[in-house]
Design a protein around this motif. Structure first.
Motif, PDB file in Angstrom:
ATOM      1  N   UNK A  76      50.374  78.884  76.773  1.00  0.00           N
ATOM      2  CA  UNK A  76      49.978  78.013  75.663  1.00  0.00           C
ATOM      3  C   UNK A  76      49.795  76.568  76.099  1.00  0.00           C
ATOM      4  N   UNK A  77      49.994  76.296  77.398  1.00  0.00           N
ATOM      5  CA  UNK A  77      49.904  74.909  77.889  1.00  0.00           C
ATOM      6  C   UNK A  77      50.748  73.968  77.033  1.00  0.00           C
ATOM      7  N   UNK A  78      51.978  74.361  76.808  1.00  0.00           N
ATOM      8  CA  UNK A  78      52.856  73.583  75.937  1.00  0.00           C
ATOM      9  C   UNK A  78      54.232  73.431  76.558  1.00  0.00           C
ATOM     10  N   UNK A  79      54.757  72.227  76.478  1.00  0.00           N
ATOM     11  CA  UNK A  79      56.113  71.895  76.889  1.00  0.00           C
ATOM     12  C   UNK A  79      56.952  71.706  75.638  1.00  0.00           C
ATOM     13  N   UNK A  80      58.195  72.185  75.657  1.00  0.00           N
ATOM     14  CA  UNK A  80      59.058  72.096  74.496  1.00  0.00           C
ATOM     15  C   UNK A  80      60.356  71.355  74.835  1.00  0.00           C
ATOM     16  N   UNK A  81      60.946  70.800  73.801  1.00  0.00           N
ATOM     17  CA  UNK A  81      62.299  70.263  73.904  1.00  0.00           C
ATOM     18  C   UNK A  81      63.046  70.693  72.645  1.00  0.00           C
ATOM     19  N   UNK A  82      63.937  71.650  72.807  1.00  0.00           N
ATOM     20  CA  UNK A  82      64.779  72.093  71.697  1.00  0.00           C
ATOM     21  C   UNK A  82      66.006  71.187  71.650  1.00  0.00           C
ATOM     22  N   UNK A  83      66.210  70.535  70.532  1.00  0.00           N
ATOM     23  CA  UNK A  83      67.302  69.571  70.389  1.00  0.00           C
ATOM     24  C   UNK A  83      68.252  70.063  69.309  1.00  0.00           C
ATOM     25  N   UNK A  84      69.480  70.360  69.696  1.00  0.00           N
ATOM     26  CA  UNK A  84      70.514  70.809  68.764  1.00  0.00           C
ATOM     27  C   UNK A  84      71.651  69.795  68.713  1.00  0.00           C
ATOM     28  N   UNK A  85      72.468  69.904  67.707  1.00  0.00           N
ATOM     29  CA  UNK A  85      73.635  69.021  67.549  1.00  0.00           C
ATOM     30  C   UNK A  85      73.234  67.559  67.708  1.00  0.00           C
ATOM     31  N   UNK A  86      72.197  67.176  67.016  1.00  0.00           N
ATOM     32  CA  UNK A  86      71.681  65.816  67.165  1.00  0.00           C
ATOM     33  C   UNK A  86      72.671  64.771  66.677  1.00  0.00           C
ATOM     34  N   UNK A  87      72.659  63.626  67.357  1.00  0.00           N
ATOM     35  CA  UNK A  87      73.541  62.513  67.052  1.00  0.00           C
ATOM     36  C   UNK A  87      72.697  61.286  66.711  1.00  0.00           C
ATOM     37  N   UNK A  88      73.259  60.333  65.972  1.00  0.00           N
ATOM     38  CA  UNK A  88      72.509  59.095  65.694  1.00  0.00           C
ATOM     39  C   UNK A  88      72.032  58.404  66.979  1.00  0.00           C
ATOM     40  N   UNK A  89      72.797  58.526  68.064  1.00  0.00           N
ATOM     41  CA  UNK A  89      72.391  57.911  69.335  1.00  0.00           C
ATOM     42  C   UNK A  89      71.146  58.551  69.938  1.00  0.00           C
ATOM     43  N   UNK A  90      70.749  59.707  69.414  1.00  0.00           N
ATOM     44  CA  UNK A  90      69.523  60.352  69.895  1.00  0.00           C
ATOM     45  C   UNK A  90      68.265  59.759  69.261  1.00  0.00           C
ATOM     46  N   UNK A  91      68.449  58.870  68.293  1.00  0.00           N
ATOM     47  CA  UNK A  91      67.305  58.243  67.631  1.00  0.00           C
ATOM     48  C   UNK A  91      66.477  57.442  68.630  1.00  0.00           C
ATOM     49  N   UNK A  92      65.196  57.767  68.728  1.00  0.00           N
ATOM     50  CA  UNK A  92      64.313  57.113  69.689  1.00  0.00           C
ATOM     51  C   UNK A  92      62.899  57.658  69.522  1.00  0.00           C
ATOM     52  N   UNK A  93      61.973  57.003  70.219  1.00  0.00           N
ATOM     53  CA  UNK A  93      60.630  57.569  70.379  1.00  0.00           C
ATOM     54  C   UNK A  93      60.697  58.476  71.600  1.00  0.00           C
ATOM     55  N   UNK A  94      60.222  59.690  71.458  1.00  0.00           N
ATOM     56  CA  UNK A  94      60.263  60.661  72.541  1.00  0.00           C
ATOM     57  C   UNK A  94      58.852  60.865  73.101  1.00  0.00           C
ATOM     58  N   UNK A  95      58.767  60.822  74.424  1.00  0.00           N
ATOM     59  CA  UNK A  95      57.488  60.958  75.117  1.00  0.00           C
ATOM     60  C   UNK A  95      57.551  62.126  76.088  1.00  0.00           C
ATOM     61  N   UNK A  96      56.458  62.825  76.241  1.00  0.00           N
ATOM     62  CA  UNK A  96      56.365  63.784  77.333  1.00  0.00           C
ATOM     63  C   UNK A  96      55.451  63.215  78.402  1.00  0.00           C
ATOM     64  N   UNK A  97      55.662  63.678  79.630  1.00  0.00           N
ATOM     65  CA  UNK A  97      54.907  63.160  80.757  1.00  0.00           C
ATOM     66  C   UNK A  97      54.704  64.245  81.791  1.00  0.00           C
TER      67      UNK A  97
END
Length: 123
Positions: A76-97
């Protein structure tokens, strides 16, 4: 022309989950490292997780180990990031590269970046 397009960001409460996707187009295999980075306001950009595409080995950052999982679907030419147990410190702009090298567990070097997707975690 290589293009990376992130999606899946949003607002969740602490303890919740999100799955980010990064669709890549025109991807060249000269960029063997694909990864997720994040940047919060007033902070430096940090590597979150990387995958060395030729081997399939994944490298999560210590701050997300056990909570975030990076994966790739080549069909599918797709990269994933599964994020569990999220915390307020995880707040950000997320970029793939897609980058030319890797230093430790972080993709580095020249390459291509997406425009980002915002993740906001409330307490």
């Amino acid at each position: 022309q290589v293009q990376l397009v992130e999606s899946g960001g949003g607002s969740v409460q602490a303890g919740g989950s999100l799955r980010l996707s990064c669709a890549y187009f025109g991807y060249t295999y000269s960029m063997p490292c694909m990864g997720w980075f994040r940047q919060a306001p007033g902070k430096e950009r940090e590597g979150v997780a990387a995958i060395y595409t030729g081997i399939g080995t994944t490298y999560p950052a210590d701050s997300v180990k056990g909570r975030f999982t990076i994966s790739q679907d080549n069909a599918k030419n797709t990269l994933y990031l599964q994020m569990n147990s999220l915390k307020p410190d995880d707040t950000a702009m997320y970029y793939c590269a897609a980058l030319s090298g890797r230093l430790g567990g972080v993709c580095t070097g020249s390459g291509y970046w997406g425009r980002g997707t915002q993740v906001t975690v409330s307490s």
